[in-house]
Structure formats: structure tokens, C-alpha cells
Design an enzyme around this catalytic site. Sequence first.
Site, PDB file in Angstrom:
ATOM      1  N   LYS A   1       0.823  -1.210   0.000  1.00 17.06           N
ATOM      2  CA  LYS A   1       0.000   0.000   0.000  1.00 17.06           C
ATOM      3  C   LYS A   1       0.858   1.262   0.000  1.00 17.06           C
ATOM      4  O   LYS A   1       0.356   2.356  -0.251  1.00 17.06           O
ATOM      5  CB  LYS A   1      -0.988  -0.001   1.169  1.00 17.06           C
ATOM      6  CG  LYS A   1      -0.388   0.121   2.545  1.00 17.06           C
ATOM      7  CD  LYS A   1      -1.496   0.218   3.594  1.00 17.06           C
ATOM      8  CE  LYS A   1      -0.897   0.423   4.983  1.00 17.06           C
ATOM      9  NZ  LYS A   1      -1.914   0.770   5.973  1.00 17.06           N
ATOM     10  N   ASP A   2       2.171   1.119   0.257  1.00 16.99           N
ATOM     11  CA  ASP A   2       3.085   2.258   0.182  1.00 16.99           C
ATOM     12  C   ASP A   2       3.696   2.430  -1.207  1.00 16.99           C
ATOM     13  O   ASP A   2       4.364   3.431  -1.478  1.00 16.99           O
ATOM     14  CB  ASP A   2       4.252   2.078   1.175  1.00 16.99           C
ATOM     15  CG  ASP A   2       3.806   2.077   2.627  1.00 16.99           C
ATOM     16  OD1 ASP A   2       2.655   2.466   2.893  1.00 16.99           O
ATOM     17  OD2 ASP A   2       4.617   1.692   3.486  1.00 16.99           O
TER      18      ASP A   2
ATOM     19  N   ARG B  80      -8.010   8.097   4.081  1.00 11.58           N
ATOM     20  CA  ARG B  80      -9.025   7.102   3.707  1.00 11.58           C
ATOM     21  C   ARG B  80      -9.848   6.695   4.922  1.00 11.58           C
ATOM     22  O   ARG B  80     -11.086   6.657   4.874  1.00 11.58           O
ATOM     23  CB  ARG B  80      -8.332   5.865   3.110  1.00 11.58           C
ATOM     24  CG  ARG B  80      -9.245   4.662   2.889  1.00 11.58           C
ATOM     25  CD  ARG B  80      -8.426   3.426   2.564  1.00 11.58           C
ATOM     26  NE  ARG B  80      -7.492   3.081   3.616  1.00 11.58           N
ATOM     27  CZ  ARG B  80      -7.808   2.366   4.707  1.00 11.58           C
ATOM     28  NH1 ARG B  80      -9.039   1.930   4.878  1.00 11.58           N
ATOM     29  NH2 ARG B  80      -6.897   2.086   5.614  1.00 11.58           N
ATOM     30  N   ARG B  81      -9.152   6.367   6.022  1.00 11.12           N
ATOM     31  CA  ARG B  81      -9.873   5.976   7.237  1.00 11.12           C
ATOM     32  C   ARG B  81     -10.679   7.147   7.782  1.00 11.12           C
ATOM     33  O   ARG B  81     -11.845   6.994   8.165  1.00 11.12           O
ATOM     34  CB  ARG B  81      -8.885   5.492   8.301  1.00 11.12           C
ATOM     35  CG  ARG B  81      -8.209   4.176   7.984  1.00 11.12           C
ATOM     36  CD  ARG B  81      -7.205   3.809   9.072  1.00 11.12           C
ATOM     37  NE  ARG B  81      -6.449   2.616   8.717  1.00 11.12           N
ATOM     38  CZ  ARG B  81      -5.136   2.484   8.898  1.00 11.12           C
ATOM     39  NH1 ARG B  81      -4.425   3.472   9.402  1.00 11.12           N
ATOM     40  NH2 ARG B  81      -4.532   1.358   8.547  1.00 11.12           N
TER      41      ARG B  81
ATOM     42  N   ARG C 167       0.769  10.238  13.689  1.00 11.39           N
ATOM     43  CA  ARG C 167       1.917   9.742  12.949  1.00 11.39           C
ATOM     44  C   ARG C 167       2.826   8.937  13.860  1.00 11.39           C
ATOM     45  O   ARG C 167       2.663   8.901  15.068  1.00 11.39           O
ATOM     46  CB  ARG C 167       2.718  10.927  12.364  1.00 11.39           C
ATOM     47  CG  ARG C 167       2.035  11.660  11.222  1.00 11.39           C
ATOM     48  CD  ARG C 167       2.082  10.930   9.910  1.00 11.39           C
ATOM     49  NE  ARG C 167       3.399  10.360   9.619  1.00 11.39           N
ATOM     50  CZ  ARG C 167       4.463  11.030   9.212  1.00 11.39           C
ATOM     51  NH1 ARG C 167       4.386  12.337   9.033  1.00 11.39           N
ATOM     52  NH2 ARG C 167       5.604  10.414   8.976  1.00 11.39           N
TER      53      ARG C 167
ATOM     54  N   ARG D 144       2.418   5.238  18.086  1.00 13.96           N
ATOM     55  CA  ARG D 144       0.982   5.534  18.042  1.00 13.96           C
ATOM     56  C   ARG D 144       0.257   4.941  19.251  1.00 13.96           C
ATOM     57  O   ARG D 144      -0.594   5.587  19.863  1.00 13.96           O
ATOM     58  CB  ARG D 144       0.371   4.995  16.741  1.00 13.96           C
ATOM     59  CG  ARG D 144       0.941   5.655  15.501  1.00 13.96           C
ATOM     60  CD  ARG D 144       0.254   5.167  14.238  1.00 13.96           C
ATOM     61  NE  ARG D 144       1.077   5.398  13.055  1.00 13.96           N
ATOM     62  CZ  ARG D 144       0.644   5.337  11.827  1.00 13.96           C
ATOM     63  NH1 ARG D 144      -0.622   5.035  11.591  1.00 13.96           N
ATOM     64  NH2 ARG D 144       1.445   5.552  10.806  1.00 13.96           N
TER      65      ARG D 144
ATOM     66  N   CYS E 159      -0.696   7.666  -2.761  1.00 11.95           N
ATOM     67  CA  CYS E 159      -0.763   6.789  -1.592  1.00 11.95           C
ATOM     68  C   CYS E 159      -1.599   7.406  -0.472  1.00 11.95           C
ATOM     69  O   CYS E 159      -2.181   6.708   0.329  1.00 11.95           O
ATOM     70  CB  CYS E 159       0.649   6.499  -1.071  1.00 11.95           C
ATOM     71  SG  CYS E 159       1.718   5.708  -2.267  1.00 11.95           S
TER      72      CYS E 159
END
Length: 313
Positions: free
Chosen positions: A82-83, A130-131, A148, A154, A241
Amino acid sequence: MKKTLRIATRKSPLAMWQAEFVKAELEKIFPALEIELLPMSTKGDKILDVPLAKIGGKGLFIKELEDCMLAGEADIAIHSMKDVPMELPEGFALGAILERHAPTDAFVSNNYATFDSLPKGAILGTSSLRRKAQLLAARPDLDVRDLRGNVGTRLGKMDAGEYDAIVLATSGLQRLELDERIRHEISPELCLPAVTQGTLGIEYFENDQETLEIIKVLNHRDSEIRSIAERAMNHRLEGGCQVPIGVFAELDGDKIFIRGLVAELDGSVVLTASIEGDKKDAKALGTTLGEKLLAQGAKAILDEVYASDLHKG
């Protein structure tokens, strides 16, 4: 066959897990092969006080590993797919797509058992546009804030009380053996995953046949087909991305079913579409799905995201 294989990797715990995983899998198949890891810190790992989209998106994590390869220091790099940008630099290619792990997002909280049980105004942390878009669409009453750092950072911020809950990739938590932190997996119906979420890819020099002969043994065809479909949709949308795009491809025998989504950052508008067909047509189906979303007005939404402060350095 070559005697040594050098892997460029980021130093974060999750990236190191990915590199160690590939190393172990290859050593099972090629016990005589000597595999070296070259851990490094990338700009994306170091700059943690600015939204990722503003400093160049997740491609930051990829470029410096490619530079390490270009310098002759490494043969391959392991990436979370996904990166990986849709277009790789000239001379680079993906030699293997590994079997997909959990593609979902995970709800993590010390005080609340489910996303639905969060009280009005609760602070939810995520680094993903997206989330953010999808979760705000479901719960516009929440205070969704940027988060981040690597997984440990996190979790630490949430444990310190800065957030009531955070959302992370299920696969990342499972790979780091932090399953106990997952209160529940968020269904794709509530939050469609990122392009190829939970999938690892191996990048190499496309003219390096010796290396390809080694790494291609780890290619998982069904995961590759799903990856092709999801990346094709994203490519048609010209999505980077760090954009509010979700997509999820599922296989059933020779059939593939793909769902796609583009959303306003505040969740006020969510465009959805789906398509199904023969898995051999995965790329064309993904492209058509992107066109369906464009026909609904996806371009205007994405243009607005790219024009926003989130994408200005």
C-alpha cells in the site's frame, strides 16, 4: 545462483519484521543462500510532526530504499504494497507479491470495546485520509485527529491519553504480535481497506534475472491478482498513496469481485461502486471500476484533496 542477497529495509519494527520474514522464508527454500539486511531510517520515519501527504506521501518510504539499491548496496527492498506508487522508477520492478495477510483496519482502545461505542466527541487517531473520511461518514460526531509515527509510537500516544481510540492496520499489529491490542477488526463494509492493504511486495532491478529466480518462489498468485485489480483501479483514478480511496478485491474460484470508494475528507460525500468478472481480467476490471467512480464525480473530490493544504509542502 548468487550466494548472497542483500535486503534494504527501513528500521521501524514493522519494516524489520517484514524483512526478517522474507529472509526466513527464502532461507527455508535456499539454505545455502546468505542473506544480509541493511536497515536505514528514511525521511518519512524522521519527520513525524507533519501530515505524511504534505511531505511527499508514502513514496518517501520507498525512494530512499531504491537509492540504496542504486548505490549498489542492496539487491532487493521489501515494501508494504500500500506504500508502493503505481509507477515504479525506470529499471525497477516487482518480483513477487507475497500472500496477503489481514486486509482490514483494527479498532484499538483502552476504554471502548467497539467503534460504535465511542461517545460523541471522542478523539480518534489515524494517519490515513481514507480511514478519516470513511469513519467520519459513519460517525460525523467524532473528533478525528492526525496520528503519525510507527506502531509503538501511536499506541504510546493513545496510552498517554491523547486519543480515546486509534485505528491501525490489522496486519501490522498481528505481525508485531500485538493481537491483544485489537478490540475488533473493522469490517470492509464500514471502512474499505487501502489499495493492497496487508500485502508485501519485493522490489528488484528488472534486468537482474539471478535475483528474480530467487524471489519469485515467494509469489502468491491469488494475492498478485487481487493486487493487480486494486492497483489498476487506483491507477485509473490517478490516486497517490495518501488519498481518500478504498478498494477491496475478493476471489471466488475464477471470479473476482471488486469494491471501490472515493470520499470527501470530511466524509460528507462517499462514492461507491463495484464490479465482478473473470479473474484473468483483473486489471481491466479494476480500470473499469475506476471509470465508474470517475463517472460519479470522483475527479472533483480528488482534485480538491490534492489542492488542499494536506498536499502542500
